[in-house]
Design a protein around this motif. Sequence first.
Motif, PDB file in Angstrom:
ATOM      1  N   GLU A   7       0.710  -1.138   0.070  1.00 37.99           N
ATOM      2  CA  GLU A   7       0.019  -0.063   0.071  1.00 37.99           C
ATOM      3  C   GLU A   7       1.022   1.280  -0.060  1.00 37.99           C
ATOM      4  O   GLU A   7       0.708   2.180  -0.608  1.00 37.99           O
ATOM      5  CB  GLU A   7      -0.886  -0.104   1.241  1.00 37.99           C
ATOM      6  CG  GLU A   7      -1.812  -1.010   1.217  1.00 37.99           C
ATOM      7  CD  GLU A   7      -3.009  -0.876   0.261  1.00 37.99           C
ATOM      8  OE1 GLU A   7      -3.203   0.222  -0.400  1.00 37.99           O
ATOM      9  OE2 GLU A   7      -3.915  -1.492   0.197  1.00 37.99           O
TER      10      GLU A   7
ATOM     11  N   ALA B 287       0.974   3.896  -2.859  1.00 39.12           N
ATOM     12  CA  ALA B 287       0.417   5.498  -2.760  1.00 39.12           C
ATOM     13  C   ALA B 287       1.786   6.640  -3.126  1.00 39.12           C
ATOM     14  O   ALA B 287       1.385   7.436  -3.337  1.00 39.12           O
ATOM     15  CB  ALA B 287       0.463   5.668  -0.718  1.00 39.12           C
ATOM     16  N   ARG B 288       2.905   5.914  -3.098  1.00 37.26           N
ATOM     17  CA  ARG B 288       4.151   6.803  -3.419  1.00 37.26           C
ATOM     18  C   ARG B 288       3.880   7.221  -5.019  1.00 37.26           C
ATOM     19  O   ARG B 288       4.123   8.143  -5.405  1.00 37.26           O
ATOM     20  CB  ARG B 288       5.254   6.109  -3.181  1.00 37.26           C
ATOM     21  CG  ARG B 288       6.584   6.912  -3.505  1.00 37.26           C
ATOM     22  CD  ARG B 288       7.694   6.348  -3.154  1.00 37.26           C
ATOM     23  NE  ARG B 288       8.007   6.152  -1.794  1.00 37.26           N
ATOM     24  CZ  ARG B 288       7.842   5.028  -0.925  1.00 37.26           C
ATOM     25  NH1 ARG B 288       7.326   3.775  -1.742  1.00 37.26           N
ATOM     26  NH2 ARG B 288       8.032   5.148   0.240  1.00 37.26           N
TER      27      ARG B 288
ATOM     28  N   THR C 180       0.999   6.880  -6.617  1.00 39.64           N
ATOM     29  CA  THR C 180      -0.168   7.709  -6.858  1.00 39.64           C
ATOM     30  C   THR C 180       0.267   9.066  -6.668  1.00 39.64           C
ATOM     31  O   THR C 180      -0.229  10.257  -7.409  1.00 39.64           O
ATOM     32  CB  THR C 180      -1.274   7.202  -5.971  1.00 39.64           C
ATOM     33  OG1 THR C 180      -1.796   5.913  -6.172  1.00 39.64           O
ATOM     34  CG2 THR C 180      -2.486   8.165  -5.975  1.00 39.64           C
ATOM     35  N   ALA C 181       1.026   9.486  -5.536  1.00 38.81           N
ATOM     36  CA  ALA C 181       1.438  10.638  -5.153  1.00 38.81           C
ATOM     37  C   ALA C 181       2.142  11.366  -6.004  1.00 38.81           C
ATOM     38  O   ALA C 181       2.333  12.596  -6.602  1.00 38.81           O
ATOM     39  CB  ALA C 181       2.050  10.881  -3.678  1.00 38.81           C
TER      40      ALA C 181
ATOM     41  N   PRO D 134      -5.341  -0.707  -5.561  1.00 42.00           N
ATOM     42  CA  PRO D 134      -4.510   0.497  -5.093  1.00 42.00           C
ATOM     43  C   PRO D 134      -4.174   1.640  -6.207  1.00 42.00           C
ATOM     44  O   PRO D 134      -3.519   2.574  -6.025  1.00 42.00           O
ATOM     45  CB  PRO D 134      -3.000  -0.205  -4.531  1.00 42.00           C
ATOM     46  CG  PRO D 134      -3.012  -1.483  -5.308  1.00 42.00           C
ATOM     47  CD  PRO D 134      -4.289  -1.951  -5.672  1.00 42.00           C
TER      48      PRO D 134
END
Length: 669
Positions: free
Chosen positions: A466, A470-471, A473-474, A505
């Motif tokens: 996750e 998230a990295r 996505t950011a 994700p």
Amino acid sequence: MSPRAWNSKITGIAFGGDYNPEQWPEEVWADDVRLMKDAGVNLVSVGIFSWAVVQPEPDRFEFDRFDRVLDTLAGGGITAGLATMTASPPPWLARLHPETLPVTADGTTLWPGGRQHYCPSSPVYRRYAGELVERVAERYGDHPAVAEWHIGNEYGCHVSRCWCDVSAADFRVWLQRRYGDVDGLNEAWSTTFWSQRYSSFEEVQPPRSAPTFPNPAQEIDFTEFGSDALLACFLMEKEIVNRITPDVPVTTNLIPMPRGTDPFAWAPHQDVVSYDSYPDPYEADAHVLAGFGYDLMRSLRHGQPWMLMEQAPSAVNWRPRNSPKPPGLMRLWSWQAVAQGADAVLYFQWRQSRGGAEKFHSAMVPHGGEHTRTFQEVRELGAELRAAAEVAGGRSTADVAVVMDWRSWWGLQRSSHPAVLEQFDAVTAHYAPLLGRSVAVDVVPPSRDLSAYKLVVVPNLYLVSEADAARLTAYVQGGGHLLMSFFSGIVDEYDRVHLGGYPAPFRDVLGLTVAEFWPLEDGGTVDVELAGTVTPATVWSEVVEPAGAEVVGTFTSSELAGGPAVTRHAYGAGVAWYVGTRLADGAMDALVGRVLAGAGVTSVLPGLPGGVQATVRSNDSGRYAFLLNHGAATASVPVPAATALVGPAPSDGRVALPPRGVAVLRLEA
């Protein structure tokens, strides 16, 4: 990074190869040094397979002969990467301690007669190896010939894991460190499936041969454990040589695209990364996957120059059919490594063996001696490397990162999946258009800071945490461009499916949901319309349901006709592209070109003709362009103002490169 400079005793680019004088009578050594000096050799790897020579019996060491080897090299002005000699234990160790021998998943013991016949977890092997390293380091640590320590050799090449009882016990300790208690292991391994739940760590075994599909999470963990067990062997030896010779740098040579060892885990422990590369002359695009390996090596220590520790001067001996390298190909591929960040060009080996399993593997000095095409090409390359010595230390800057994760690879290529998918088929499909356009590329793990890149390419990230998702996505939300292909974001780091719809994700950043996987039959194709052109695609298709993403390419045949195949999604300040199939080479090239343009990424030099690779390295002495013609025709290459160090000089702003031609230029601006 360690402050130890691996090349402090070498000016310019290191040149040489594996030197095995123990295979030859002493009177040959003087001739070796004469020919080395003639060829411009300044570094040789010595002692890799010398354990049985220097320690013929458990309590007897004989170093006199090896003393003379190093003295001879030093007298000729040639430095040595001195091996710790632990890569192949002597037969007496197996006779006295058969428990040190490795065991396969089906219980077969691997016996002496080849090499790497040791269990990485064996405390007995490590004890004997440590005693040998201590003796070698104490005797030779301050020898004037020694430039670096070559620890072990090609870890994991033949034995990347061992399934014996000693390894099983070590595996349990590794699991306890990772999970803390058996409940944590049961949760990670999904052991409620098929009644696999453990009540204690003592019940856990390596994933030995089983009646049917083994537990995939157990297999992934065991593969990582194998990498860590080998790394523990390396670190044990490194601790010894660092203690005795704190100023001598260390390395170990990674094998081509190491399946069983995670190079991102190993690289921080080396003073310089070194690599063995053996592209196949029969493969027209062999330089592509080789190039990916070179960019990976350069990226492992954040751009630090690396060593090409082994390559073949001509033919190898271990493929079903072994082609020699045609004239000029060895030179071209050697310069490709330098162009992509190598500060060393070495070979296996110096003098071609008369006997043994590798007697038909080519060498710098073939069976025919110095009056051979191979040695003449070696000597000519040595002269060119000396002429371009000032490029050493140069680094490259990349706007594109290709994400590669070893744990994901280990998970991807397990059984019981929708289809058999090969990690490096995916890598090549995405990397080839970048190399073909001479776009500078870093190869990074998903945990790396991505903010400096204009484009991040994810050929496959089947397994992702996750945090890493998230990295990524950011990164897009902050303005980055992402290109991702199918079967990514499917499971977490323990091979458990991310719930909520595939790829859970990445659904938001991609703006879509994958409702159903639809892999193609072996050799099957499906048609895709992309930018007004219909092209065949292979391997995979899937039912994609856009949720904000723009449909860029459409399936036009099969049950999926009319459905999305390629999408683009604006997300935050960035853009995410998704490819739900394996596009044909031309279509993939066109798509990558469009993605690069949108991200503002250009070639390192403009106007390059097809088949020509260009790179740029910079150091305190200047900027250097490398031009490599992988094509079959002479190419006219536009270049800025420059001075030729190697190859044809610019004329009227262009360089004429013949097939397999090379030019190294010092740029004036």
